[in-house]
Design a protein around this motif. Structure first.
Motif, PDB file in Angstrom:
ATOM      1  N   MET A   1       0.857  -1.197   0.000  1.00 21.07           N
ATOM      2  CA  MET A   1       0.000   0.000   0.000  1.00 21.07           C
ATOM      3  C   MET A   1       0.888   1.240   0.000  1.00 21.07           C
ATOM      4  SD  MET A   1      -2.767   1.236   2.861  1.00 21.07           S
ATOM      5  CE  MET A   1      -3.716  -0.258   2.700  1.00 21.07           C
ATOM      6  N   ILE A   2       0.975   1.962  -1.103  1.00 27.62           N
ATOM      7  CA  ILE A   2       1.860   3.108  -1.214  1.00 27.62           C
ATOM      8  C   ILE A   2       1.315   4.258  -0.380  1.00 27.62           C
ATOM      9  CG2 ILE A   2       2.872   4.772  -2.798  1.00 27.62           C
ATOM     10  CD1 ILE A   2       2.745   2.658  -4.942  1.00 27.62           C
ATOM     11  N   GLY A   3       2.186   4.811   0.514  1.00 25.80           N
ATOM     12  CA  GLY A   3       1.813   5.938   1.337  1.00 25.80           C
ATOM     13  C   GLY A   3       0.950   5.562   2.534  1.00 25.80           C
ATOM     14  N   GLY A   4       0.474   4.324   2.631  1.00 25.45           N
ATOM     15  CA  GLY A   4      -0.350   3.913   3.739  1.00 25.45           C
ATOM     16  C   GLY A   4       0.435   3.118   4.760  1.00 25.45           C
ATOM     17  N   ARG A   5      -0.236   2.196   5.437  1.00 27.71           N
ATOM     18  CA  ARG A   5       0.396   1.382   6.461  1.00 27.71           C
ATOM     19  C   ARG A   5       0.185  -0.084   6.119  1.00 27.71           C
ATOM     20  NH1 ARG A   5       2.590   5.346   7.536  1.00 27.71           N
ATOM     21  NH2 ARG A   5       2.681   6.543   9.463  1.00 27.71           N
ATOM     22  N   SER A   6       1.230  -0.885   6.213  1.00 26.24           N
ATOM     23  CA  SER A   6       1.115  -2.312   5.995  1.00 26.24           C
ATOM     24  C   SER A   6       2.149  -2.997   6.872  1.00 26.24           C
ATOM     25  CB  SER A   6       1.349  -2.652   4.514  1.00 26.24           C
ATOM     26  OG  SER A   6       2.602  -2.159   4.080  1.00 26.24           O
ATOM     27  N   ALA A   7       1.973  -4.285   7.073  1.00 27.40           N
ATOM     28  CA  ALA A   7       2.873  -5.035   7.947  1.00 27.40           C
ATOM     29  C   ALA A   7       3.992  -5.670   7.146  1.00 27.40           C
ATOM     30  CB  ALA A   7       2.092  -6.112   8.693  1.00 27.40           C
ATOM     31  N   LEU A   8       5.179  -5.671   7.725  1.00 29.97           N
ATOM     32  CA  LEU A   8       6.318  -6.370   7.165  1.00 29.97           C
ATOM     33  C   LEU A   8       6.882  -7.309   8.224  1.00 29.97           C
ATOM     34  CD1 LEU A   8       8.297  -3.478   5.389  1.00 29.97           C
ATOM     35  CD2 LEU A   8       6.661  -5.071   4.367  1.00 29.97           C
ATOM     36  N   PRO A  28       4.472 -10.476   4.798  1.00 31.00           N
ATOM     37  CA  PRO A  28       4.267 -11.772   5.465  1.00 31.00           C
ATOM     38  C   PRO A  28       3.636 -12.844   4.586  1.00 31.00           C
ATOM     39  CG  PRO A  28       3.565  -9.977   6.891  1.00 31.00           C
ATOM     40  CD  PRO A  28       3.865  -9.375   5.556  1.00 31.00           C
ATOM     41  N   ARG A  29       2.810 -12.445   3.610  1.00 26.64           N
ATOM     42  CA  ARG A  29       2.142 -13.426   2.750  1.00 26.64           C
ATOM     43  C   ARG A  29       2.910 -13.676   1.461  1.00 26.64           C
ATOM     44  NH1 ARG A  29      -3.127  -9.896   2.611  1.00 26.64           N
ATOM     45  NH2 ARG A  29      -1.399  -8.389   2.599  1.00 26.64           N
ATOM     46  N   GLY A  30       4.101 -13.118   1.371  1.00 24.94           N
ATOM     47  CA  GLY A  30       4.923 -13.313   0.183  1.00 24.94           C
ATOM     48  C   GLY A  30       4.502 -12.477  -1.001  1.00 24.94           C
ATOM     49  N   MET A  31       3.789 -11.384  -0.741  1.00 25.30           N
ATOM     50  CA  MET A  31       3.308 -10.541  -1.839  1.00 25.30           C
ATOM     51  C   MET A  31       4.371  -9.528  -2.252  1.00 25.30           C
ATOM     52  SD  MET A  31      -0.635  -9.903  -0.622  1.00 25.30           S
ATOM     53  CE  MET A  31      -1.026  -8.976  -2.097  1.00 25.30           C
ATOM     54  N   ARG A  32       4.216  -9.023  -3.450  1.00 24.17           N
ATOM     55  CA  ARG A  32       5.109  -8.003  -3.998  1.00 24.17           C
ATOM     56  C   ARG A  32       4.999  -6.716  -3.177  1.00 24.17           C
ATOM     57  NH1 ARG A  32       7.030  -6.735  -9.415  1.00 24.17           N
ATOM     58  NH2 ARG A  32       7.413  -4.483  -9.550  1.00 24.17           N
ATOM     59  N   LEU A  33       6.135  -6.035  -2.996  1.00 20.75           N
ATOM     60  CA  LEU A  33       6.157  -4.769  -2.283  1.00 20.75           C
ATOM     61  C   LEU A  33       6.102  -3.608  -3.270  1.00 20.75           C
ATOM     62  CD1 LEU A  33       8.909  -5.660   0.344  1.00 20.75           C
ATOM     63  CD2 LEU A  33       6.462  -5.354   0.784  1.00 20.75           C
ATOM     64  N   ASP A  62      14.541  -5.808  -6.578  1.00 18.59           N
ATOM     65  CA  ASP A  62      13.983  -6.933  -5.820  1.00 18.59           C
ATOM     66  C   ASP A  62      12.618  -6.510  -5.287  1.00 18.59           C
ATOM     67  OD1 ASP A  62      13.279  -8.953  -4.101  1.00 18.59           O
ATOM     68  OD2 ASP A  62      15.004  -8.723  -2.761  1.00 18.59           O
ATOM     69  N   ALA A  63      11.562  -6.991  -5.920  1.00 19.77           N
ATOM     70  CA  ALA A  63      10.207  -6.568  -5.566  1.00 19.77           C
ATOM     71  C   ALA A  63       9.668  -7.278  -4.325  1.00 19.77           C
ATOM     72  CB  ALA A  63       9.261  -6.819  -6.734  1.00 19.77           C
ATOM     73  N   MET A  64      10.425  -8.239  -3.787  1.00 16.99           N
ATOM     74  CA  MET A  64       9.906  -9.059  -2.690  1.00 16.99           C
ATOM     75  C   MET A  64      10.493  -8.695  -1.331  1.00 16.99           C
ATOM     76  SD  MET A  64       7.955 -10.613  -4.680  1.00 16.99           S
ATOM     77  CE  MET A  64       7.145 -11.675  -3.499  1.00 16.99           C
ATOM     78  N   SER A  65      11.447  -7.768  -1.270  1.00 17.81           N
ATOM     79  CA  SER A  65      12.016  -7.418   0.031  1.00 17.81           C
ATOM     80  C   SER A  65      12.549  -5.992   0.027  1.00 17.81           C
ATOM     81  CB  SER A  65      13.138  -8.387   0.416  1.00 17.81           C
ATOM     82  OG  SER A  65      14.291  -8.176  -0.384  1.00 17.81           O
ATOM     83  N   TYR A  66      12.603  -5.425   1.216  1.00 20.60           N
ATOM     84  CA  TYR A  66      13.247  -4.137   1.455  1.00 20.60           C
ATOM     85  C   TYR A  66      14.431  -4.371   2.386  1.00 20.60           C
ATOM     86  CZ  TYR A  66       9.072  -1.580  -0.220  1.00 20.60           C
ATOM     87  OH  TYR A  66       8.030  -1.065  -0.962  1.00 20.60           O
ATOM     88  N   GLU A  67      15.476  -3.574   2.227  1.00 19.77           N
ATOM     89  CA  GLU A  67      16.601  -3.621   3.155  1.00 19.77           C
ATOM     90  C   GLU A  67      16.853  -2.233   3.725  1.00 19.77           C
ATOM     91  OE1 GLU A  67      20.132  -5.347   1.523  1.00 19.77           O
ATOM     92  OE2 GLU A  67      19.206  -7.314   1.208  1.00 19.77           O
ATOM     93  N   ILE A  68      17.089  -2.183   5.025  1.00 21.31           N
ATOM     94  CA  ILE A  68      17.478  -0.947   5.698  1.00 21.31           C
ATOM     95  C   ILE A  68      18.656  -1.261   6.610  1.00 21.31           C
ATOM     96  CG2 ILE A  68      15.133   0.012   5.658  1.00 21.31           C
ATOM     97  CD1 ILE A  68      14.941  -0.718   8.659  1.00 21.31           C
ATOM     98  N   ALA A  69      19.391  -0.228   6.992  1.00 20.74           N
ATOM     99  CA  ALA A  69      20.481  -0.399   7.949  1.00 20.74           C
ATOM    100  C   ALA A  69      20.279   0.618   9.067  1.00 20.74           C
ATOM    101  CB  ALA A  69      21.837  -0.214   7.280  1.00 20.74           C
TER     102      ALA A  69
END
Length: 315
Positions: A1-8, A28-33, A62-69
């Motif tokens: 959900m762009i600009g909204g809230r979703s769980a990761l 969590p459901r393996g959906m595209r981000l 990589d549409a399936m994950s985000y990385e942050i540090a």
């Protein structure tokens, strides 16, 4: 959900440098981000009630994950400490975004300047510039090499990535790097306040818009342009609010019951950006460039005020 809230879900967590952990986050459901571009960040709504912003530093394709540090701050206000000490693989976090106030714009040459954890938003920019075969240079400084993340990721770029620790090589020569820039170059900087302030001074001789920067903490501004109350008109509803001295536009808007999403309340994250239809804002954020301030097309009501008697905004 762009600009909204979703769980990761936290899929991976690893220490990538002294005091810096990297998180890999998935749906969590393996959906595209949602897609994102270099310079983007996400909001993490942590279970301890805090919301913090972190730059995306992984593979944008990589549409399936985000990385942050995340750097463990010495004087943590609870965000970085929670992530380092308590957040575990498998935990869920609420996410907002991604948003981008630090976009990579076209240029003939790029100079990237990073201080410490400020390397994170610049990594995808460097990879984008390399992919597009645009000439670039990186100056990456930190206290110690052991505290500087992603050095291995930069090594393949050879001498275009200048990596220097103050412990062994002293401070980066920013003035020399800027003085050698070709016409049409853009400078992108992310780092501590002292570095960003110094680079702003050095880049003052360049054409307007040559420097783009992202700060760790809000820039200190002089006192407000005015010390008296002013009116803010909400164009969509027709409501006219009186904003008292010392009151933020954001608080006045929320008190009036108008919906306005906000996060950092420091003029850093860009969540509350609002279009200005009439009037002159007193810009007090750490996001807009000088040219964007002059246009007065938008402002950040969490910190910015009004320089005119009335400000009409798109709410």
């Amino acid at each position: 959900m762009i600009g909204g809230r979703s769980a990761l879900r936290v899929e991976e967590k690893e220490l990538v440098a002294e005091g810096i952990c990297k998180l890999r986050l998935v749906e969590p459901r393996g959906m595209r981000l949602p897609d994102w571009a270099p310079g983007a960040h996400i909001d993490l709504n942590l279970s301890n009630g805090l919301t913090r912003q972190y730059s995306l530093c992984g593979n944008r394709w990589d549409a399936m994950s985000y990385e942050i540090a995340v750097l463990l701050e010495q004087n943590s206000r609870g965000g970085s400490e929670f992530i380092h000490r308590q957040l575990q693989v498998g935990d869920l976090v609420q996410m907002g975004g991604p948003r981008n106030n630090f976009r990579l714009v076209p240029a003939d040459h790029y100079l990237f300047v990073a201080g410490g954890i400020g390397i994170t938003p610049l990594l995808p920019m460097i990879e984008q510039a390399a992919m597009m075969e645009v000439p670039w240079t990186l100056l990456y400084g930190g206290r110690r090499l052991s505290s500087m993340a992603f050095i291995d990721r930069l090594r393949p770029h050879g001498d275009r990535a200048v990596i220097a620790s103050r412990e062994t090589q002293g401070r980066l020569d920013l003035a020399a790097a800027v003085s050698n820039l070709p016409r049409g170059a853009k400078v992108y900087c992310c780092g501590p306040t002292s570095m960003v302030d110094a680079l702003e001074q050095i880049c003052s001789v360049l054409p307007p818009g040559s420097l783009r920067r992202e700060r760790f903490s809000a820039k200190i501004h002089p006192g407000p342009v005015r010390s008296t109350a002013y009116e803010v008109e909400l164009a969509r509803s027709g409501k006219v609010l009186t904003v008292k001295p010392g009151e933020s536009v954001l608080d006045a808007v929320l008190k009036a019951g108008a919906p306005l999403l906000a996060s950092c309340r420091e003029g850093l994250c860009g969540t509350c950006e609002t279009a200005v239809l009439c009037g002159v804002p007193d810009h007090r954020d750490s996001i807009l460039s000088d040219a964007e301030r002059e246009r007065n097309a938008s402002f950040y009501p969490c910190v910015s005020r009004s320089a005119s008697d009335r400000l009409v905004i798109d709410l």
